[in-house]
Design an enzyme around this catalytic site. Structure first.
Site, short mmCIF file in Angstrom:
data_model
loop_
_atom_site.label_atom_id
_atom_site.label_comp_id
_atom_site.label_asym_id
_atom_site.label_seq_id
_atom_site.Cartn_x
_atom_site.Cartn_y
_atom_site.Cartn_z
N GLU A 154 -11.21 5.53 -4.22
CA GLU A 154 -11.85 4.55 -3.24
C GLU A 154 -13.19 3.86 -3.56
O GLU A 154 -13.80 3.42 -2.79
CB GLU A 154 -11.93 5.46 -1.94
N ASP A 196 -5.47 -3.05 -6.97
CA ASP A 196 -4.59 -1.99 -6.99
C ASP A 196 -3.49 -2.57 -7.78
O ASP A 196 -2.77 -3.81 -7.53
CB ASP A 196 -3.93 -1.64 -5.68
N ASP A 250 -5.76 9.69 0.72
CA ASP A 250 -4.78 8.86 1.15
C ASP A 250 -4.43 9.29 2.51
O ASP A 250 -4.28 8.31 3.26
CB ASP A 250 -3.64 9.22 0.40
#
Length: 525
Positions: A204, A343, A461
Site C-alpha cells: 500500500e 497495479d 486486503d
C-alpha cells in the site's frame, strides 16, 4: 514519402513500475469472490503481460519495467492446485466462447452487443484467444510462473521488486512480525528466482518513520512511496532520514493520465466495458460506448476501433512523459526522473486493451527520445536528491492510513493486534520447549502454521475491501477465518495437546500451505 525525423532526446529517464498483487484465494471460495478473481486476473493480465515482456525481450530490449511481484501472487502462480484450476478455467472460457458463436437471438433487455451477428464475431475472437491461453498454460506455464519471471530477470528485461509475506500493512504491524515477514518475503523470492530483490513495493506504499532502518537491515536499498509522501516532488529519489535507503515517488500527474480515481484512458468509449456481461456466456462483448450509457444500450465491441484508440493514447502518453521530463529537468537544473506506477491488474483485467497499450508504449517511448529504465538504474545513475524526512503515509484515500486504520475498520486493528500477540507468544513458547541444550532447535510445523495463519489474518486486503466496500463480507470472513485458525492451533498447543495441535496445523495447511519454506525459527526473538 520520406519518414518523419525522430524527435530530439529529452533529458532524464522514465520508469514504469507495476505492482502485482492479489490476496491468497486458493481453497477459499470461487464465485463471486475467491478463485475466480485469481483466474480472471491471470488470464486477462498476467498471461498477456508475460507475452508482452517476452516479445520485447526477444527483440533485445532491456531494462523495460520495474515489476513488483508479491510473495502471495508468486505462490499462487507456482501452486499446482492453482495451475490446474487455471487450466480448467481457460478451457471453460473457450467453451463459453464457442457457445457465443451459436447465438440465434437476443432478448429485448439485452443491448445491441448481444445481437447474434455481433456475438458470433465476438465469440470467434474469444475462442481463439482462449485457445492461445490454453497452449501457453500447457507449454510455457507448465512449471509455474517463476521460471518465466526468472528468464526476464536474468535477461535484465525487468527489475524485480519483492515485498513482505502476505502483504501486511506494515506501519500497524508488530515490529517482530514486520521484520519476519519482510525477510521471509525476500527469501521466498530468492528461492523462486535465484535472485534477492534489492527494491520492494512496500504494501500500500505505506510508511512510518523508522521503517527505513528495517529495510536497510534486510538488505533493501529502495522502495516506492506515493507522490504526496514526497510532497509532490518526485523528480528524484530521496534517501530517507539518516539512511542510505532511497524512496522513489510515483508521479501523479503522469500516472493519473492513464488511470485515476475519476478518469483515465480505460474509460474511453471504444474500449471493452468491464461491467457489462452477457449473462448466457459470462463474456464481456460490449464497448464502453459512453460513461452514462446503460448496459442494455451498449454497442458491440469493435477490436479495430479499440486498436486505433490505443494508438492515440500511446501518442498522448509519450507527449505527456516528454513534456514532464523536460519541465522537471528545467525546474531542477539537472536531468529528472519520472515514475508512473500502477497495479498490474489494471492492464488486461480492468482495462482489456492495457497490455496492447503497454507493448506499444514501451516501443514508442525510446523511439520518441525518452530513456526508459528501472528504479535500480535510477539509483545507479544518480537520479537521487537530498535526504528527506517522510511523513506517515500510504497511497490510499487521503494518502494517510485511514483506509487500514479508520473507524470503519477499527475492529481489524484490534483483531490483528490480538491475533499477532497470541501467535508470537505461542511460537516463542513452542520453540523454547523444543530447544535442547547444546542441540539445534528442530523445525516445528505447528509453529510455522501459526505464523502462516497470523500473516494471512493481517493481509492489508481485508480492511481495504471493507473500507472501499468491495466484497466486504468476504473480507471480514477471511480475516476472522485466519484469526480463528491461529487461535485454534495456538490454544491446543498452549493446553499441552500437542497431537491435536499437529492435526489442526496439518488440516489448515491443506488450504493455507503457501510459503512452504517459512520457518518460525527465524522469527526475531
Amino acid at each position: 514519402m520520406s519518414e518523419q525525423p525522430a524527435p530530439p532526446p529529452v533529458p532524464g529517464m522514465f520508469t514504469l513500475v507495476l505492482h502485482t498483487h492479489l490476496p491468497w484465494l486458493a481453497h477459499h471460495g470461487r464465485w463471486p469472490v475467491g478463485e475466480e478473481w485469481l483466474y480472471q486476473s491471470w488470464a486477462a493480465a498476467y498471461l498477456p503481460l508475460m507475452r508482452v515482456l517476452r516479445t520485447l525481450a526477444a527483440e533485445g530490449r532491456g531494462h523495460l519495467v520495474t515489476l513488483g511481484m508479491t510473495p502471495v501472487v508468486t505462490a499462487q502462480l507456482d501452486d499446482p492446485y492453482c495451475l490446474e484450476g487455471m487450466s480448467h478455467w481457460v478451457a471453460n472460457w473457450q467453451l463459453r466462447a464457442r457457445e457465443a458463436t451459436t447465438r440465434l437471438a437476443c432478448t429485448a433487455d439485452e443491448g445491441p452487443y448481444a445481437a447474434p451477428e455481433a456475438m458470433r464475431a465476438f465469440g470467434i475472437r474469444e475462442y481463439d484467444e482462449a485457445g492461445r491461453a490454453l497452449e501457453e498454460m500447457a507449454v510455457e506455464w507448465r512449471h509455474g510462473g517463476s521460471p518465466l519471471l526468472r528468464q526476464l530477470i536474468d535477461a535484465e528485461t525487468i527489475e524485480l521488486l519483492g515485498g513482505p509475506l502476505s502483504h501486511p500493512f506494515q506501519p500497524l504491524l508488530n515490529p517482530r512480525l514486520r521484520e519476519f515477514a519482510l525477510r521471509e518475503g525476500l527469501a521466498d523470492a530468492h528461492q523462486r528466482f535465484a535472485h534477492t530483490p534489492r527494491g520492494i513495493w512496500a504494501p500500500e506504499c505505506a510508511y512510518a518513520p523508522g521503517m527505513e532502518n528495517g529495510y536497510a537491515a534486510a538488505g533493501v536499498t529502495h522502495f516506492m512511496v506515493d507522490g504526496p509522501s514526497l510532497r509532490g516532488d518526485t523528480a528524484l529519489g530521496r534517501p530517507v532520514a539518516d539512511s542510505d535507503v532511497i524512496a522513489f515517488g510515483r508521479d501523479l500527474q503522469v500516472s493519473y493520465r492513464v488511470w485515476s480515481p475519476k478518469s483515465g484512458y480505460p474509460g474511453h468509449a471504444a474500449y471493452r466495458d468491464f461491467h457489462t456481461y452477457d449473462h448466457v456466456t459470462g463474456l464481456k462483448p460490449a464497448r464502453v460506448t459512453g460513461r452514462s450509457v446503460p448496459s442494455q444500450d451498449k454497442a458491440p465491441y469493435d477490436a479495430e476501433r479499440a486498436s486505433h484508440t490505443v494508438d492515440q493514447h500511446v501518442a498522448d502518453f509519450v507527449d505527456v512523459v516528454r513534456n514532464r521530463l523536460a519541465a522537471e529537468s528545467d525546474r531542477l537544473g539537472r536531468p529528472a526522473h519520472v515514475i508512473a506506477a500502477f497495479d498490474t491488474e489494471l492492464f488486461g483485467h480492468w482495462w482489456h486493451e492495457g497490455p496492447i497499450w503497454l507493448e506499444r508504449v514501451l516501443r514508442a517511448l525510446p523511439a520518441a527520445g525518452v530513456r526508459v529504465g528501472t528504479l535500480a538504474d535510477a539509483a545507479a545513475d544518480g537520479f537521487v536528491g537530498a535526504p528527506v524526512e517522510l511523513p506517515p503515509s500510504s497511497w490510499g484515500s487521503g494518502k494517510d492510513w485511514q483506509v487500514w486504520s479508520g473507524e470503519q475498520v477499527s475492529d481489524f486493528v484490534q483483531l490483528n493486534t490480538e491475533v499477532v500477540d497470541v501467535a508470537l507468544a505461542c511460537v516463542d513458547k513452542a520453540l523454547d520447549q523444543n530447544a535442547a541444550v547444546g542441540a539445534p532447535t528442530p523445525r516445528d510445523r505447528v509453529a510455522d502454521q501459526i505464523l502462516r495463519e497470523a500473516l494471512l489474518t493481517v493481509s492489508s486486503d481485508w480492511p481495504f475491501m471493507v473500507s472501499k466496500d468491495t466484497a466486504a463480507d468476504y473480507a471480514r470472513y477471511r480475516a476472522h477465518l485466519h484469526a480463528h485458525a491461529t487461535r485454534e492451533i495456538a490454544d491446543a498447543l498452549a493446553a499441552g495437546r500437542r497431537e491435536q495441535a499437529e492435526r489442526l496445523a496439518d488440516g489448515w495447511n491443506r488450504a493455507d500451505g503457501l510459503f512452504g519454506a517459512l520457518d518460525a525459527r527465524r522469527l526475531p526473538r
